[in-house]
Design a protein around this motif. Structure first.
Motif, PDB file in Angstrom:
ATOM      1  N   ILE A 104      26.847  33.375  28.554  1.00 49.11           N
ATOM      2  CA  ILE A 104      28.200  32.839  28.612  1.00 49.11           C
ATOM      3  C   ILE A 104      29.190  33.928  29.014  1.00 49.11           C
ATOM      4  O   ILE A 104      30.172  33.682  29.720  1.00 49.11           O
ATOM      5  N   ASP A 105      28.915  35.172  28.580  1.00 52.46           N
ATOM      6  CA  ASP A 105      29.749  36.305  28.987  1.00 52.46           C
ATOM      7  C   ASP A 105      29.591  36.557  30.483  1.00 52.46           C
ATOM      8  O   ASP A 105      30.557  36.899  31.172  1.00 52.46           O
ATOM      9  N   LEU A 106      28.376  36.362  30.987  1.00 57.88           N
ATOM     10  CA  LEU A 106      28.141  36.531  32.423  1.00 57.88           C
ATOM     11  C   LEU A 106      28.965  35.534  33.229  1.00 57.88           C
ATOM     12  O   LEU A 106      29.567  35.887  34.241  1.00 57.88           O
ATOM     13  N   LEU A 107      28.997  34.279  32.768  1.00 54.51           N
ATOM     14  CA  LEU A 107      29.765  33.270  33.486  1.00 54.51           C
ATOM     15  C   LEU A 107      31.247  33.620  33.483  1.00 54.51           C
ATOM     16  O   LEU A 107      31.920  33.518  34.517  1.00 54.51           O
ATOM     17  N   ARG A 108      31.765  34.014  32.346  1.00 57.34           N
ATOM     18  CA  ARG A 108      33.179  34.387  32.269  1.00 57.34           C
ATOM     19  C   ARG A 108      33.490  35.554  33.201  1.00 57.34           C
ATOM     20  O   ARG A 108      34.465  35.514  33.974  1.00 57.34           O
ATOM     21  N   ARG A 109      32.672  36.594  33.143  1.00 54.41           N
ATOM     22  CA  ARG A 109      32.932  37.778  33.965  1.00 54.41           C
ATOM     23  C   ARG A 109      32.731  37.488  35.451  1.00 54.41           C
ATOM     24  O   ARG A 109      33.434  38.028  36.304  1.00 54.41           O
ATOM     25  N   SER A 110      31.766  36.624  35.760  1.00 56.50           N
ATOM     26  CA  SER A 110      31.533  36.264  37.158  1.00 56.50           C
ATOM     27  C   SER A 110      32.728  35.524  37.741  1.00 56.50           C
ATOM     28  O   SER A 110      33.157  35.786  38.868  1.00 56.50           O
ATOM     29  N   MET A 111      33.272  34.593  36.972  1.00 52.97           N
ATOM     30  CA  MET A 111      34.421  33.847  37.457  1.00 52.97           C
ATOM     31  C   MET A 111      35.662  34.729  37.535  1.00 52.97           C
ATOM     32  O   MET A 111      36.490  34.585  38.433  1.00 52.97           O
ATOM     33  N   THR A 112      35.786  35.664  36.599  1.00 52.84           N
ATOM     34  CA  THR A 112      36.892  36.623  36.685  1.00 52.84           C
ATOM     35  C   THR A 112      36.756  37.463  37.949  1.00 52.84           C
ATOM     36  O   THR A 112      37.743  37.703  38.652  1.00 52.84           O
ATOM     37  N   ALA A 113      35.534  37.901  38.248  1.00 52.61           N
ATOM     38  CA  ALA A 113      35.288  38.687  39.459  1.00 52.61           C
ATOM     39  C   ALA A 113      35.591  37.872  40.703  1.00 52.61           C
ATOM     40  O   ALA A 113      36.124  38.395  41.692  1.00 52.61           O
ATOM     41  N   TYR A 114      35.255  36.598  40.673  1.00 54.57           N
ATOM     42  CA  TYR A 114      35.551  35.709  41.804  1.00 54.57           C
ATOM     43  C   TYR A 114      37.062  35.657  42.056  1.00 54.57           C
ATOM     44  O   TYR A 114      37.523  35.821  43.187  1.00 54.57           O
ATOM     45  N   VAL A 115      37.819  35.423  40.980  1.00 47.82           N
ATOM     46  CA  VAL A 115      39.275  35.338  41.113  1.00 47.82           C
ATOM     47  C   VAL A 115      39.852  36.658  41.606  1.00 47.82           C
ATOM     48  O   VAL A 115      40.684  36.684  42.524  1.00 47.82           O
ATOM     49  N   ARG A 116      39.406  37.764  41.033  1.00 49.92           N
ATOM     50  CA  ARG A 116      39.932  39.072  41.421  1.00 49.92           C
ATOM     51  C   ARG A 116      39.612  39.387  42.880  1.00 49.92           C
ATOM     52  O   ARG A 116      40.446  39.951  43.604  1.00 49.92           O
ATOM     53  N   THR A 117      38.409  39.039  43.324  1.00 55.76           N
ATOM     54  CA  THR A 117      38.028  39.302  44.714  1.00 55.76           C
ATOM     55  C   THR A 117      38.877  38.468  45.663  1.00 55.76           C
ATOM     56  O   THR A 117      39.346  38.955  46.697  1.00 55.76           O
ATOM     57  N   GLY A 118      39.091  37.203  45.325  1.00 58.05           N
ATOM     58  CA  GLY A 118      39.929  36.354  46.158  1.00 58.05           C
ATOM     59  C   GLY A 118      41.350  36.874  46.272  1.00 58.05           C
ATOM     60  O   GLY A 118      41.940  36.881  47.357  1.00 58.05           O
ATOM     61  N   LEU A 119      41.900  37.356  45.166  1.00 57.13           N
ATOM     62  CA  LEU A 119      43.266  37.873  45.169  1.00 57.13           C
ATOM     63  C   LEU A 119      43.365  39.205  45.907  1.00 57.13           C
ATOM     64  O   LEU A 119      44.413  39.536  46.462  1.00 57.13           O
ATOM     65  N   ALA A 120      42.274  39.967  45.923  1.00 60.30           N
ATOM     66  CA  ALA A 120      42.271  41.257  46.616  1.00 60.30           C
ATOM     67  C   ALA A 120      42.178  41.094  48.131  1.00 60.30           C
ATOM     68  O   ALA A 120      42.588  41.981  48.879  1.00 60.30           O
ATOM     69  N   TRP A 121      41.638  39.957  48.587  1.00 66.86           N
ATOM     70  CA  TRP A 121      41.462  39.709  50.018  1.00 66.86           C
ATOM     71  C   TRP A 121      42.056  38.333  50.361  1.00 66.86           C
ATOM     72  O   TRP A 121      41.342  37.423  50.772  1.00 66.86           O
ATOM     73  N   PRO A 122      43.377  38.166  50.227  1.00 67.41           N
ATOM     74  CA  PRO A 122      43.981  36.843  50.364  1.00 67.41           C
ATOM     75  C   PRO A 122      43.837  36.213  51.747  1.00 67.41           C
ATOM     76  O   PRO A 122      43.623  35.003  51.853  1.00 67.41           O
TER      77      PRO A 122
END
Length: 230
Positions: free
Chosen positions: A85-103
């Motif tokens: 469950i921690d993996l899912l949370r961190r994966s989705m956080t990474a997804y959001v951060r990556t999207g925001l870093a490369w808009p």
């Protein structure tokens, strides 16, 4: 004047992609031609076809580069987590951060409808095609999410259901917050709190009905029609 240094095919490809990203962002994909991209790079129109067959091939390459960043981010996350469950949370956080870093790349990949891109980059196989699609970085990135969802369902940590549909619903939640934040940049978001709250709501909704975390949530014990005790 000194002669212009000849670029390697790899360097020229990167130069073409950078020029295309800039032009797509400035004028929209429909208004940009291969000739315009070649002109921005400083090469002939014939030369650009040595690297890409058409505009959709350029878009697909931009898409694959972005998905490559998502895969790298997810690989880093997998090395640090302790529970599924921690993996899912961190994966989705990474997804959001990556999207925001490369808009700009995110807009092109996820907020643009291009038929060729859909055929080459779909995370599911396309039945009407005569031959199966070779795995792309896009299919690989989505497979990470599917594998996480499947493992959580098998362990009883989230509700049972269709793995593909659940994975798409999770992705949709992540996509929603990324697209909102890169579109409305002038709104005074509390970005970190917004991302955290969104993921809390998402993960809570995935918990099984009888899970201890769900039963102990604030307000859960209040029955319908009864006021809470003072």
């Amino acid at each position: 004047m000194a002669p212009r240094r000849r670029l390697s095919p790899t360097a020229r490809r990167a130069q073409i992609l950078e020029a295309a990203r800039d032009l797509f962002g400035e004028g929209g994909i429909g208004q940009v031609s291969m000739r315009a991209i070649a002109r921005r790079v400083g090469i002939t129109q014939a030369a650009i076809y040595q690297h890409f067959d058409d505009k959709e091939a350029i878009l697909f390459a931009i898409s694959e580069d972005f998905f490559g960043r998502l895969i790298e981010a997810n690989t880093e996350v997998m090395a640090r987590v302790t529970t599924p469950i921690d993996l899912l949370r961190r994966s989705m956080t990474a997804y959001v951060r990556t999207g925001l870093a490369w808009p700009e790349e995110y807009r092109l990949v996820f907020m643009t409808s291009i038929s060729g891109l859909e055929k080459r980059g779909a995370h599911r196989m396309v039945p009407e095609l005569p031959e199966p699609i070779s795995p792309t970085k896009g299919t690989t990135a989505f497979a990470y999410l599917q594998d996480q969802v499947r493992a959580l369902m098998d362990a009883g940590q989230i509700r049972k259901g269709d793995v593909d549909v659940t994975s798409e619903a999770i992705w949709a939640a992540g996509h929603g917050i990324v697209s909102l934040l890169i579109t409305h940049v002038n709104f005074p978001w509390e970005r970190d709190k917004l991302i955290e709250t969104q993921l809390d709501m998402l993960l809570f909704g995935l918990l099984p009905e009888a899970s201890p975390e769900r039963l102990s949530a604030p307000g859960r014990q209040v029955q319908a029609g009864k006021a809470p005790k003072a």
